[in-house]
Design a protein around this motif. Structure first.
Motif, PDB file in Angstrom:
ATOM      1  N   SER A   1      -5.863 -13.224  10.978  1.00 35.68           N
ATOM      2  CA  SER A   1      -6.884 -13.087  12.018  1.00 35.68           C
ATOM      3  C   SER A   1      -8.256 -12.813  11.417  1.00 35.68           C
ATOM      4  O   SER A   1      -9.263 -13.406  11.833  1.00 35.68           O
TER       5      SER A   1
ATOM      6  N   THR B   1      -9.508 -16.039   9.883  1.00 31.48           N
ATOM      7  CA  THR B   1      -9.980 -16.964  10.923  1.00 31.48           C
ATOM      8  C   THR B   1     -11.366 -16.556  11.401  1.00 31.48           C
ATOM      9  O   THR B   1     -12.283 -17.391  11.513  1.00 31.48           O
TER      10      THR B   1
ATOM     11  N   CYS C   1     -12.834 -21.045  17.657  1.00 33.34           N
ATOM     12  CA  CYS C   1     -11.627 -20.319  17.265  1.00 33.34           C
ATOM     13  C   CYS C   1     -10.685 -20.236  18.469  1.00 33.34           C
ATOM     14  O   CYS C   1     -11.129 -20.020  19.600  1.00 33.34           O
TER      15      CYS C   1
ATOM     16  N   ASP D   1      -7.328 -18.147  19.658  1.00 32.05           N
ATOM     17  CA  ASP D   1      -6.378 -17.065  19.404  1.00 32.05           C
ATOM     18  C   ASP D   1      -5.031 -17.467  20.001  1.00 32.05           C
ATOM     19  O   ASP D   1      -4.817 -17.360  21.204  1.00 32.05           O
TER      20      ASP D   1
ATOM     21  N   ASP E   1      -2.035 -16.160  19.422  1.00 32.87           N
ATOM     22  CA  ASP E   1      -1.103 -15.070  19.156  1.00 32.87           C
ATOM     23  C   ASP E   1      -1.200 -14.084  20.320  1.00 32.87           C
ATOM     24  O   ASP E   1      -2.300 -13.636  20.658  1.00 32.87           O
TER      25      ASP E   1
ATOM     26  N   ALA F   1      -3.258 -10.883  20.326  1.00 33.28           N
ATOM     27  CA  ALA F   1      -4.696 -10.997  20.617  1.00 33.28           C
ATOM     28  C   ALA F   1      -5.586 -10.264  19.611  1.00 33.28           C
ATOM     29  O   ALA F   1      -6.658  -9.766  19.969  1.00 33.28           O
TER      30      ALA F   1
ATOM     31  N   LEU G   1      -7.310 -11.573  17.141  1.00 29.03           N
ATOM     32  CA  LEU G   1      -8.564 -12.316  16.966  1.00 29.03           C
ATOM     33  C   LEU G   1      -9.496 -12.086  18.155  1.00 29.03           C
ATOM     34  O   LEU G   1     -10.708 -11.944  17.978  1.00 29.03           O
ATOM     35  N   THR G   2      -8.936 -12.043  19.348  1.00 30.66           N
ATOM     36  CA  THR G   2      -9.738 -11.776  20.542  1.00 30.66           C
ATOM     37  C   THR G   2     -10.426 -10.422  20.426  1.00 30.66           C
ATOM     38  O   THR G   2     -11.602 -10.271  20.784  1.00 30.66           O
TER      39      THR G   2
ATOM     40  N   SER H   1      -6.892 -14.763  23.863  1.00 31.01           N
ATOM     41  CA  SER H   1      -5.459 -14.711  24.153  1.00 31.01           C
ATOM     42  C   SER H   1      -5.136 -13.434  24.912  1.00 31.01           C
ATOM     43  O   SER H   1      -5.981 -12.551  25.094  1.00 31.01           O
TER      44      SER H   1
ATOM     45  N   ASP I   1      -5.621 -19.256  15.091  1.00 31.26           N
ATOM     46  CA  ASP I   1      -4.960 -18.060  14.557  1.00 31.26           C
ATOM     47  C   ASP I   1      -3.588 -17.964  15.214  1.00 31.26           C
ATOM     48  O   ASP I   1      -3.481 -18.037  16.441  1.00 31.26           O
TER      49      ASP I   1
END
Length: 259
Positions: free
Chosen positions: A17, A20, A36, A38, A40, A43, A45-46, A92, A130
């Motif tokens: 993450s 990314t 990007c 997300d 997954d 979350a 990356l979020t 996400s 990600d």
């Protein structure tokens, strides 16, 4: 047409993450337009993008996948593509967990994510995914949608074992589902050059894959600045532009862009 890059690994805690997030901003810094995704349900990356409560988001990638499963029309992109300081992202939430179980019962399930992303290709230079650290329907969807994979590995034996398993899966997806899929390269993360383990594993990766798979010259060093930047929801380019990890991500962006 933009390139879809999946950042993946079967091992958690290897910096997918964070990579990314920081790769996206490093690519944006050299003039690339980046989205990007997300993919997954955790979350992470979020959260990196500063979204504190993902459950209040009206539309996430999970909702888009549900719409695909139910053969419903997707909402307008303005409803689910967010932007932060020059980088776009699709968030996400836990809705994606429900999608994972539903996909196992769907015909043509592996192509759901691809159908969402293909119309977006022309709007971006790079779409970076990600993904979750496991082999399930979601990971297969990501591999089916991607043009290439960046495999993140940290200098631990268990991560090395996960690398071998991941490469086997990539090979199967390429031969059975997505013949354009390739491995962009292996990225070593969380490297502490002072330790023998880092040196040994790095040499082992180079020796094992040097003539088969690209190993990025960029090595992401261990630094507290990475954790701090995630806490403040800022990429290293903003939070610590002179830090060694930031320079490594800048170098990675140039390597990716030159491929």
């Amino acid at each position: 047409m933009g390139r879809i890059i999946m950042c993946g690994s079967f091992k958690g805690g290897v910096g997918k993450s964070v990579t990314t997030f920081n790769l996206a901003y490093a690519l944006a810094e050299i003039g690339k337009k980046v989205l990007c995704v997300d993919f997954d349900s955790q979350a992470n990356l979020t959260t990196c993008f500063g979204v504190e409560d993902v459950e209040i988001l009206p539309v996430t990638i999970g909702h888009l996948m549900m719409a695909e499963i139910e053969d419903e029309a997707l909402p307008e992109t303005v409803e689910y593509i967010h932007s932060r300081n020059g980088v776009d992202f699709i968030p996400s939430s836990m809705v994606l967990s429900a999608v994972d179980s539903k996909l196992r019962l769907e015909m043509g399930a592996e192509g759901m994510l691809s159908r969402i992303l293909e119309p977006l290709r022309d709007s971006y230079d790079y779409i970076i995914l990600d993904t979750c650290p496991s082999l399930g329907a979601l990971t297969i969807n990501a591999l089916a949608a991607a043009d290439e994979v960046i495999i993140t590995v940290n200098p631990q034996l268990l991560a090395m074992m996960g690398l071998q398993d991941f490469l086997k899966t990539v090979g199967k997806i390429k031969s059975r589902i997505n013949n354009r899929l390739s491995v962009s390269g292996i990225l070593l993360t969380m490297c502490d050059s002072r330790t023998n383990l880092c040196k040994v594993i790095s040499e082992e990766v180079a020796e094992t894959f040097q003539n088969q798979i690209r190993i990025f010259d960029s090595r992401i060093p261990t630094t507290v600045k990475v954790g701090e930047s995630v806490y403040y929801s800022e990429p290293l380019i903003e939070y610590a532009p002179g830090n060694g990890a930031c320079e490594a991500y800048r170098m990675l962006a140039k390597e990716v862009a030159s491929a």
